[in-house]
Design an enzyme around this catalytic site. Sequence first.
Site: not given
Lengths: 459, 459
Positions: B180, B286, B317, B342
């Site tokens: 994931f 990750d 997280k 931005t």
Amino acid sequence: MPALYDNSVITEVPGPLSKAACKKLDKFFDSRAVHFVVDYDKSDGTYIVDIDGNRYLDVYSQIASIPVGYNNAALIAAAQSPDMISALVNRPALGNFPSSRWHDILQDGLLKVAPEGLNNVFTAQSGSEANELAYKAAFMLYRRKERDGGDWTSEEVSSCINNAKPGSPELAIMSFANSFHGRGFGSLSTTRSKAVHKLDIPSFNWPQAPFPALKYPLDKYTTENAAEEQRCLKEVERLITSWHCPVAGLVTEPIQSEGGDNHASPAFFQGLRDITKKHGIVMIVDEVQTGFGATGKFWGHAHWNLTSPPDIVTFSKKAQTAGYFFGDRMLVPDKAYRQFNTWIGDPARVIMSKAVINEILDKDLVKQTARVGDALYAELDGLAQKYPDLVMNLRGKGQGTYFAFDTKDAASLVYTMKTLGVNIGTCGSQTVRLRPMLIFDESHIPILISTLDKALASI
Amino acid sequence: MPALYDNSVITEVPGPLSKAACKKLDKFFDSRAVHFVVDYDKSDGTYIVDIDGNRYLDVYSQIASIPVGYNNAALIAAAQSPDMISALVNRPALGNFPSSRWHDILQDGLLKVAPEGLNNVFTAQSGSEANELAYKAAFMLYRRKERDGGDWTSEEVSSCINNAKPGSPELAIMSFANSFHGRGFGSLSTTRSKAVHKLDIPSFNWPQAPFPALKYPLDKYTTENAAEEQRCLKEVERLITSWHCPVAGLVTEPIQSEGGDNHASPAFFQGLRDITKKHGIVMIVDEVQTGFGATGKFWGHAHWNLTSPPDIVTFSKKAQTAGYFFGDRMLVPDKAYRQFNTWIGDPARVIMSKAVINEILDKDLVKQTARVGDALYAELDGLAQKYPDLVMNLRGKGQGTYFAFDTKDAASLVYTMKTLGVNIGTCGSQTVRLRPMLIFDESHIPILISTLDKALASI
């Protein structure tokens, strides 16, 4: 009331302190795009102050994202509120464990300004994310209609894990030439403005329609412009019906901003609404830059008087948070957890958004922006008459303070303006854009105009 | 010190007030995934309190994202600091107009815990965004090396606007089965865990490698597990060399979390490092769920003792903000504004992250998590012996408090635990996962274990 001397530049731009700070920062954080390093404690209202003590009238507003001024008192109060402390310290997974206050934060904030007919909201963290969530909602709706009440097949369930059909279908989002919708892999596939955004990044084979290239002044080219818009609408429909895969959604900005401040008429957008309705395509209006009052209406698309509202409207920037509004509950996927992520936005920023919204409504700043825009247009038009080779295709009349014009060397003009104490921006390839905050008022017009006059005279 | 009665459930779950609040919220905000509505004012430390007055030991922590407890005093102080007020009220476009404080906020926060060898940072707002930014960095680096100092060609510049080659190249990111990595269009193309995440969303044709399926207990299956890891490594290399387009990056979680808490050995990850080095592929780790101490080391990949660090490590997280660390400055694109947006993250959340980091370091919470994890493992192992058909494949030994086990009906067990006052989570298809905060200590173990014992006995 600010006076002319409220802006002053006392060093080169960027100044020596900004340069030194950049060099230090660049050791671990890319700072090649830094204009100057800011002393936000000294900045106030529409004035931004850098660490060299230079004070600029800010008509760029953090890439069009500051709504009601630096160190706004109402925003400071919101930042110090118990709601805010809790949202910062106890960051929730909003979809699973929302706070008891979440309902009221939305109801007394974002929902108060929901576009007509769109009374549902999904919160996010950036305009890019908001657009991608909208695209996902469009794709899931498209397949849901195709399934017509049927459940997911086992083949769909297993193939999607392999990124293969039928679970991962070939479906497209149509966007327009010169558009900007963000930089994620999906949003970037709909962005068409500049190579610097897109080069080297894999993208989806999605259709790009022409956006009307209007001629200015508009009242002189009525017939030509109407024909140009009809040409583009025809091409939109031709692409929809001939594309190699179904087009599930169409995304458009009310004014193409990063791509050069390109406008189209209400009739054009009504045409898009008609075509998307006819072909069952989700119409997504990307109001990331136009939303929250800058065009003299709260939403840019409110200028269009559509016969039925767009399906989805996305927001970010001046909202100080991001997300999308929608009306049709069919856009909520058939099962929970399909449109989902850990945080689903940030309640801290949604609380700031509530404060922004209430400040805009309390002070009637959208109406003010419309009024100030009319006065500012007259002055800009004067400069366009005075410098016809340097202020070309002035656009934004009747669109609040959302002004832009083409010029010979936009980057150089913007730099000169900075050295004279006014911060403005570029867009497209040869365009100067003004992005005042909503608190920009009549007192700021002379500062902006006299500085622009001086800068133009120096070319 | 909390006592056993510190958790208590006095209504059904969710209680009547939660249900009523959900129904009200659902009028404009999809609330089908809500577990219960929370009174964050009454929540404290590792205890979460719902609006019905139920108090749960929270061993799920907002989907593994609360690091140091509800209403943590150090975090409250950070939330009330002048830096925070300014960051909330004067939200900057960080790439253009950073605050004079930005350098120190990074240096005294995120940079203090940068993984060894990775002393640059790019900030973002979610794990999904962090991963996509990492993928973009990998793609830009790949093409930069191919250009070998050459400039962009005009064909590249024009074709990328049309999402066409050579400007929009066919390049891939490899990920693993059951991984994931988020829900944006790029990150979702590397996510392989569940159909609910992926169904109906167009995706890139990128390769999926098998992730080792280890047998437990590990010490019983040493030979089989080593062979399984070798099989997967061979398949990784085969896919790299045979895929229809170049693989520019490989992304892996240290522990596949959403996909079922699947572990692999340091030797496997060293194998990945060797293969990615050999083929010039950017190795992205990750650490969105594993980072920030939960595994008993600050970073999950620190368990591997790699011969050279990964190229990129992403986080979110428990960091309470998001982004990626990297070492090689070649991962900074050749021109400014290529890796850009931005806001480039949110300094308000980076300030909270700084407070989290300093709380973790001050209280030595990573060491505590390692110690508490050893004690908790012994107790969980006792339950595994007592309920061999209900607590299977217990995993996470030596990985802090990052525990999981397979069971017959994970959703039902998790629900029963809730009614008994302990909030835990599921992952994969039949797995229960524990995601304690870093302040979970020895005093909480008896509450968790006795409740789990009771819940298992009731099945």
